[in-house]
Write a protein that holds these residues in place. Sequence first.
Motif, PDB file in Angstrom:
ATOM      1  N   ASN A   6       0.652  -1.015   0.130  1.00  0.00           N
ATOM      2  CA  ASN A   6       0.142   0.359   0.031  1.00  0.00           C
ATOM      3  C   ASN A   6       0.589   1.438  -0.155  1.00  0.00           C
ATOM      4  O   ASN A   6       1.559   1.679   1.537  1.00  0.00           O
ATOM      5  CB  ASN A   6      -0.891   0.099   0.975  1.00  0.00           C
ATOM      6  CG  ASN A   6      -2.116   1.021   1.545  1.00  0.00           C
ATOM      7  OD1 ASN A   6      -1.803   2.220   0.130  1.00  0.00           O
ATOM      8  ND2 ASN A   6      -3.216   1.262   1.577  1.00  0.00           N
ATOM      9  N   LYS A   7       1.034   1.453  -0.947  1.00  0.00           N
ATOM     10  CA  LYS A   7       1.720   2.609  -0.914  1.00  0.00           C
ATOM     11  C   LYS A   7       1.617   4.192  -0.799  1.00  0.00           C
ATOM     12  O   LYS A   7       0.392   4.623  -1.314  1.00  0.00           O
ATOM     13  CB  LYS A   7       2.871   3.087  -2.847  1.00  0.00           C
ATOM     14  CG  LYS A   7       3.317   3.916  -2.815  1.00  0.00           C
ATOM     15  CD  LYS A   7       3.526   4.615  -4.272  1.00  0.00           C
ATOM     16  CE  LYS A   7       2.310   6.012  -5.108  1.00  0.00           C
ATOM     17  NZ  LYS A   7       2.890   6.666  -4.021  1.00  0.00           N
ATOM     18  N   PRO A   8       1.683   5.055  -0.057  1.00  0.00           N
ATOM     19  CA  PRO A   8       1.750   5.754   0.781  1.00  0.00           C
ATOM     20  C   PRO A   8       1.927   7.414  -0.029  1.00  0.00           C
ATOM     21  O   PRO A   8       2.244   7.280  -1.187  1.00  0.00           O
ATOM     22  CB  PRO A   8       2.479   6.416   2.115  1.00  0.00           C
ATOM     23  CG  PRO A   8       3.046   4.832   2.678  1.00  0.00           C
ATOM     24  CD  PRO A   8       2.748   4.168   1.371  1.00  0.00           C
ATOM     25  N   PHE A   9       0.384   7.938   0.162  1.00  0.00           N
ATOM     26  CA  PHE A   9       0.415   9.728  -0.552  1.00  0.00           C
ATOM     27  C   PHE A   9       2.254  10.138  -1.109  1.00  0.00           C
ATOM     28  O   PHE A   9       3.286   9.714   0.157  1.00  0.00           O
ATOM     29  CB  PHE A   9      -0.148  10.150  -0.459  1.00  0.00           C
ATOM     30  CG  PHE A   9      -0.457  12.083  -0.678  1.00  0.00           C
ATOM     31  CD1 PHE A   9      -0.515  11.406  -2.130  1.00  0.00           C
ATOM     32  CD2 PHE A   9      -0.442  13.109   0.249  1.00  0.00           C
ATOM     33  CE1 PHE A   9      -1.051  13.281  -1.993  1.00  0.00           C
ATOM     34  CE2 PHE A   9      -0.179  13.429  -0.361  1.00  0.00           C
ATOM     35  CZ  PHE A   9      -0.905  14.043  -1.575  1.00  0.00           C
ATOM     36  N   GLU A  48      -2.083   7.404  -4.243  1.00  0.00           N
ATOM     37  CA  GLU A  48      -1.877   6.021  -3.101  1.00  0.00           C
ATOM     38  C   GLU A  48      -2.338   4.436  -3.165  1.00  0.00           C
ATOM     39  O   GLU A  48      -3.231   4.414  -4.548  1.00  0.00           O
ATOM     40  CB  GLU A  48      -3.006   6.435  -1.479  1.00  0.00           C
ATOM     41  CG  GLU A  48      -2.595   7.835  -1.683  1.00  0.00           C
ATOM     42  CD  GLU A  48      -4.124   8.652  -0.856  1.00  0.00           C
ATOM     43  OE1 GLU A  48      -3.830   7.925   0.476  1.00  0.00           O
ATOM     44  OE2 GLU A  48      -4.700   9.420  -1.505  1.00  0.00           O
ATOM     45  N   TRP A 115      -8.163   5.559   5.236  1.00  0.00           N
ATOM     46  CA  TRP A 115      -7.162   5.601   6.371  1.00  0.00           C
ATOM     47  C   TRP A 115      -7.303   7.417   6.117  1.00  0.00           C
ATOM     48  O   TRP A 115      -7.539   7.667   4.628  1.00  0.00           O
ATOM     49  CB  TRP A 115      -5.915   5.521   5.999  1.00  0.00           C
ATOM     50  CG  TRP A 115      -5.518   6.032   4.586  1.00  0.00           C
ATOM     51  CD1 TRP A 115      -4.907   6.425   4.199  1.00  0.00           C
ATOM     52  CD2 TRP A 115      -5.887   4.109   3.371  1.00  0.00           C
ATOM     53  NE1 TRP A 115      -4.224   5.907   2.862  1.00  0.00           N
ATOM     54  CE2 TRP A 115      -4.582   4.838   2.262  1.00  0.00           C
ATOM     55  CE3 TRP A 115      -6.496   3.586   3.392  1.00  0.00           C
ATOM     56  CZ2 TRP A 115      -5.377   4.208   0.800  1.00  0.00           C
ATOM     57  CZ3 TRP A 115      -6.028   2.937   2.484  1.00  0.00           C
ATOM     58  CH2 TRP A 115      -5.587   2.556   0.944  1.00  0.00           C
ATOM     59  N   ARG A 117      -5.638  10.585   4.622  1.00  0.00           N
ATOM     60  CA  ARG A 117      -3.808  10.863   4.256  1.00  0.00           C
ATOM     61  C   ARG A 117      -3.693  12.079   4.939  1.00  0.00           C
ATOM     62  O   ARG A 117      -4.706  13.188   5.369  1.00  0.00           O
ATOM     63  CB  ARG A 117      -5.122  11.921   3.138  1.00  0.00           C
ATOM     64  CG  ARG A 117      -3.430  11.761   1.672  1.00  0.00           C
ATOM     65  CD  ARG A 117      -3.659  12.089   0.690  1.00  0.00           C
ATOM     66  NE  ARG A 117      -4.173  13.386   0.576  1.00  0.00           N
ATOM     67  CZ  ARG A 117      -4.127  14.922  -1.074  1.00  0.00           C
ATOM     68  NH1 ARG A 117      -4.517  13.382  -1.507  1.00  0.00           N
ATOM     69  NH2 ARG A 117      -4.250  15.459  -0.855  1.00  0.00           N
ATOM     70  N   ASP A 118      -2.042  12.083   4.976  1.00  0.00           N
ATOM     71  CA  ASP A 118      -1.549  13.265   5.186  1.00  0.00           C
ATOM     72  C   ASP A 118      -0.795  13.696   4.386  1.00  0.00           C
ATOM     73  O   ASP A 118       0.422  13.196   3.868  1.00  0.00           O
ATOM     74  CB  ASP A 118      -0.697  12.434   6.736  1.00  0.00           C
ATOM     75  CG  ASP A 118       0.148  13.683   7.090  1.00  0.00           C
ATOM     76  OD1 ASP A 118      -0.051  14.969   7.245  1.00  0.00           O
ATOM     77  OD2 ASP A 118       1.390  13.287   7.754  1.00  0.00           O
ATOM     78  N   PRO A 173      -0.987   2.061   4.568  1.00  0.00           N
ATOM     79  CA  PRO A 173      -0.204   2.941   4.410  1.00  0.00           C
ATOM     80  C   PRO A 173       0.903   2.222   4.789  1.00  0.00           C
ATOM     81  O   PRO A 173       1.513   2.684   5.555  1.00  0.00           O
ATOM     82  CB  PRO A 173      -0.503   4.333   4.299  1.00  0.00           C
ATOM     83  CG  PRO A 173      -1.785   4.332   4.772  1.00  0.00           C
ATOM     84  CD  PRO A 173      -2.700   3.134   5.310  1.00  0.00           C
ATOM     85  N   GLY A 174       1.932   1.879   3.790  1.00  0.00           N
ATOM     86  CA  GLY A 174       3.418   1.419   4.550  1.00  0.00           C
ATOM     87  C   GLY A 174       3.149  -0.247   4.654  1.00  0.00           C
ATOM     88  O   GLY A 174       4.486  -0.705   4.644  1.00  0.00           O
TER      89      GLY A 174
END
Length: 186
Positions: A6-9, A48, A115, A117-118, A173-174
């Motif tokens: 799961n590739k984060p932003f 993402e 999730w 997003r940041d 994510p990650g």
Amino acid sequence: MLIAFNKPFRVLCQFTDSAADGPARATLAGFGLPADVYPAGRLDYDSEGLLLLTDDGRLAHRLTDPRHKALKTYWVQVEGTPDERQLAALRAGVELKDGPTLPAQARNIPPPSLWPRDPPVRFRKTVTDAWLELQIREGRNRQVRRMTAAVGLPTLRLVRVAVGPHQLGPLLPGQWHDLAAGPRHS
């Protein structure tokens, strides 16, 4: 080996940042992925979701070669409220600067449970937003964003949830896991 990640932003789909002229950007190297795997396809820095990685060149080719037409599924938060005319245009194929796209599958969906997003997507009281599920068989550079913009629906958030039969599932994510070996988190 086939890894679902799961590739984060704001993470590059490579293990090093080759751009030396600006601040360092996050890469795949920071997530404890197995040695000798590489991305089978790409996902934009500001997108993402599901990124597949493998150590098998033939498998990577099957997953990414346009002749195999692997269906990629995206959840897309867009600015505006999609109407039937805009959805029909996406379904028919959209004219982009580099030529027409293949027809897509497009439908409105309720806001998915994702999730945070940041940083978060900027909220504006005066501008509505909506979610689409878009399925395409191509993989042009920034294609989904360009398609939604072409029909008057700028993309605010883009999350890939499937590539062919491979699903993102509950990964945050990650996080990643080997699809053959079971769950693992970074």
